[in-house]
Scaffold this motif. Structure first.
Motif, mmCIF file in Angstrom:
data_model
loop_
_atom_site.group_PDB
_atom_site.id
_atom_site.type_symbol
_atom_site.label_atom_id
_atom_site.label_comp_id
_atom_site.label_asym_id
_atom_site.label_seq_id
_atom_site.Cartn_x
_atom_site.Cartn_y
_atom_site.Cartn_z
ATOM 1 N N PHE A 128 0.871 -1.169 0.000
ATOM 2 C CA PHE A 128 0.000 0.000 0.000
ATOM 3 C C PHE A 128 0.908 1.220 0.000
ATOM 4 N N LEU A 129 0.947 1.905 -1.112
ATOM 5 C CA LEU A 129 1.828 3.067 -1.244
ATOM 6 C C LEU A 129 1.075 4.310 -0.772
ATOM 7 N N TYR A 130 1.698 5.044 0.131
ATOM 8 C CA TYR A 130 1.101 6.284 0.630
ATOM 9 C C TYR A 130 2.227 7.242 0.971
ATOM 10 N N GLU A 131 2.113 8.471 0.483
ATOM 11 C CA GLU A 131 3.131 9.482 0.787
ATOM 12 C C GLU A 131 2.434 10.807 1.019
ATOM 13 N N ASP A 141 9.253 2.178 4.248
ATOM 14 C CA ASP A 141 8.276 1.991 5.327
ATOM 15 C C ASP A 141 6.841 1.846 4.820
ATOM 16 N N TYR A 142 6.667 1.748 3.494
ATOM 17 C CA TYR A 142 5.319 1.536 2.977
ATOM 18 C C TYR A 142 4.771 0.219 3.527
ATOM 19 N N PRO A 143 3.492 0.184 3.931
ATOM 20 C CA PRO A 143 2.916 -1.063 4.441
ATOM 21 C C PRO A 143 2.969 -2.189 3.410
ATOM 22 N N VAL A 162 -7.850 3.049 6.230
ATOM 23 C CA VAL A 162 -6.731 3.910 6.646
ATOM 24 C C VAL A 162 -7.216 4.788 7.792
ATOM 25 N N SER A 163 -6.648 4.589 8.964
ATOM 26 C CA SER A 163 -7.064 5.327 10.148
ATOM 27 C C SER A 163 -5.834 5.726 10.957
ATOM 28 N N LYS A 164 -5.656 7.031 11.113
ATOM 29 C CA LYS A 164 -4.518 7.577 11.854
ATOM 30 C C LYS A 164 -3.201 7.022 11.298
ATOM 31 N N LYS A 165 -2.479 6.223 12.073
ATOM 32 C CA LYS A 165 -1.175 5.764 11.580
ATOM 33 C C LYS A 165 -1.146 4.254 11.386
ATOM 34 N N ASN A 166 -2.305 3.733 10.923
ATOM 35 C CA ASN A 166 -2.408 2.311 10.593
ATOM 36 C C ASN A 166 -3.232 2.118 9.329
ATOM 37 N N VAL A 167 -2.966 1.023 8.638
ATOM 38 C CA VAL A 167 -3.822 0.603 7.523
ATOM 39 C C VAL A 167 -4.159 -0.869 7.733
ATOM 40 N N THR A 168 -5.436 -1.188 7.585
ATOM 41 C CA THR A 168 -5.904 -2.557 7.770
ATOM 42 C C THR A 168 -6.438 -3.090 6.456
ATOM 43 N N ASP A 172 -11.676 -10.665 1.455
ATOM 44 C CA ASP A 172 -12.769 -11.633 1.310
ATOM 45 C C ASP A 172 -13.620 -11.729 2.573
ATOM 46 N N CYS A 173 -13.847 -10.591 3.180
ATOM 47 C CA CYS A 173 -14.800 -10.450 4.291
ATOM 48 C C CYS A 173 -14.358 -11.139 5.565
ATOM 49 N N LYS A 174 -13.133 -11.609 5.629
ATOM 50 C CA LYS A 174 -12.717 -12.287 6.858
ATOM 51 C C LYS A 174 -11.293 -11.976 7.289
ATOM 52 N N LYS A 175 -10.336 -12.146 6.404
ATOM 53 C CA LYS A 175 -8.937 -12.014 6.813
ATOM 54 C C LYS A 175 -8.589 -10.550 7.076
ATOM 55 N N LYS A 176 -8.078 -10.277 8.261
ATOM 56 C CA LYS A 176 -7.704 -8.910 8.618
ATOM 57 C C LYS A 176 -6.214 -8.858 8.936
ATOM 58 N N MET A 177 -5.538 -7.892 8.358
ATOM 59 C CA MET A 177 -4.115 -7.674 8.636
ATOM 60 C C MET A 177 -3.907 -6.177 8.805
ATOM 61 N N THR A 178 -3.312 -5.766 9.918
ATOM 62 C CA THR A 178 -3.054 -4.348 10.162
ATOM 63 C C THR A 178 -1.556 -4.084 10.131
ATOM 64 N N ARG A 179 -1.183 -3.006 9.450
ATOM 65 C CA ARG A 179 0.219 -2.614 9.337
ATOM 66 C C ARG A 179 0.356 -1.142 9.747
ATOM 67 N N PRO A 180 1.504 -0.771 10.301
ATOM 68 C CA PRO A 180 1.720 0.641 10.636
ATOM 69 C C PRO A 180 1.857 1.491 9.371
ATOM 70 N N LEU A 181 1.344 2.709 9.459
ATOM 71 C CA LEU A 181 1.462 3.688 8.377
ATOM 72 C C LEU A 181 2.070 4.945 8.994
ATOM 73 N N PRO A 182 3.400 5.014 9.039
ATOM 74 C CA PRO A 182 4.057 6.111 9.774
ATOM 75 C C PRO A 182 4.057 7.436 9.005
ATOM 76 N N ARG A 183 2.851 7.945 8.792
ATOM 77 C CA ARG A 183 2.719 9.253 8.137
ATOM 78 C C ARG A 183 2.696 10.349 9.190
ATOM 79 N N GLY A 184 2.751 11.577 8.730
ATOM 80 C CA GLY A 184 2.745 12.695 9.660
ATOM 81 C C GLY A 184 1.343 13.002 10.170
#
Length: 251
Positions: A128-131, A141-143, A162-168, A172-184
């Protein structure tokens, strides 16, 4: 990825011009229907209509999707999707079947200076690219979602919250994975550039496959409700907001 401003200007020239009434009604929608905003239902070159996720659906007609070939070149000024500020916390939701073995971007949003600010990669261990406006996070540090394959030739319901400094990632309606998104703090996405579907500018590999939905909502909760409210199972009718007749898309 930085694109020379002169090239960016050329990409803006073929943008679709909407009449004011249609554009205003489109910009007021939440979530934003990205396919509609990019005029995919008008079947530009390299796009054709095909059966979708549900070949039969309770209480409504079968789904249809759009098959994107290598020839497709789909982009528009980001202002056609967002009239004001891009939301700081948001959801991106897609119902998509990428060609097996693909490693390409489904969506890219560029700043006015040609810097890629947002991107969703399809394939194995997608990024997930975010800048933000200050260049955060750095590329290293991209998730990254290891152990996930979004390009196996099968339909997937993909939702990113995308919420605050995390992206989840909700897959397929079940598998959840959360990664840090160290943005400002107060992170911003510039809406004065362009949005490109199915590619990154100057990349050789482009998205190929079928897509039925691509939505961006201005709240992070929508991703958790994607399967219930926007992309239900085949034993439920499609929500009215997702009426699929392409004739309703053309102004």
């Amino acid at each position: 990825l930085i694109l020379h401003p002169s090239l960016l200007h050329l990409l803006l020239l073929p943008a679709v011009i909407f009449n004011n009434h249609f554009l205003l009604s489109l910009l007021s929608l939440d979530p934003v229907d990205v396919l509609r905003a990019l005029q995919v239902p008008s079947l530009p070159e390299g796009v054709k209509k095909v059966p979708g996720f549900c070949t039969s659906r309770r209480s409504s007609s079968p789904d249809h999707a759009y098959r994107i070939s290598k020839k497709a070149q789909i982009s528009a000024p980001t202002k056609q999707l967002f009239s004001g500020r891009f939301p700081e916390n948001f959801s991106i939701m897609a119902l998509v079947k990428a060609q097996a073995g693909l490693q390409a971007f489904l969506l890219s949003i560029y700043s006015e200076q040609g810097i890629q600010q947002l991107g969703i990669e399809m394939g194995r261990s997608p990024v997930f690219l975010y800048e933000d406006q200050n260049g955060k996070p750095a590329p290293e540090d991209y998730p990254l979602f290891r152990g996930v394959n979004l390009a196996d030739g099968k339909w997937h319901r993909i939702a990113l919250s995308v919420s605050k400094k995390n992206v989840t990632l909700l897959l397929d309606c079940k598998k959840k994975m959360t990664r840090p998104l160290p943005r400002g703090n107060n992170a911003e996405i510039d809406t004065n550039g362009i949005t490109v579907f199915g590619a990154r500018l100057l990349d050789e590999e482009v998205f190929q496959g079928d897509i039925q939905q691509l939505l961006i909502a201005s709240n992070p909760q929508a991703a958790y409700d994607f399967c219930e409210h926007y992309s239900p199972d085949c034993d439920s009718p499609l929500p009215k907001t997702q009426a699929q007749d392409p004739n309703t898309y053309v102004s």
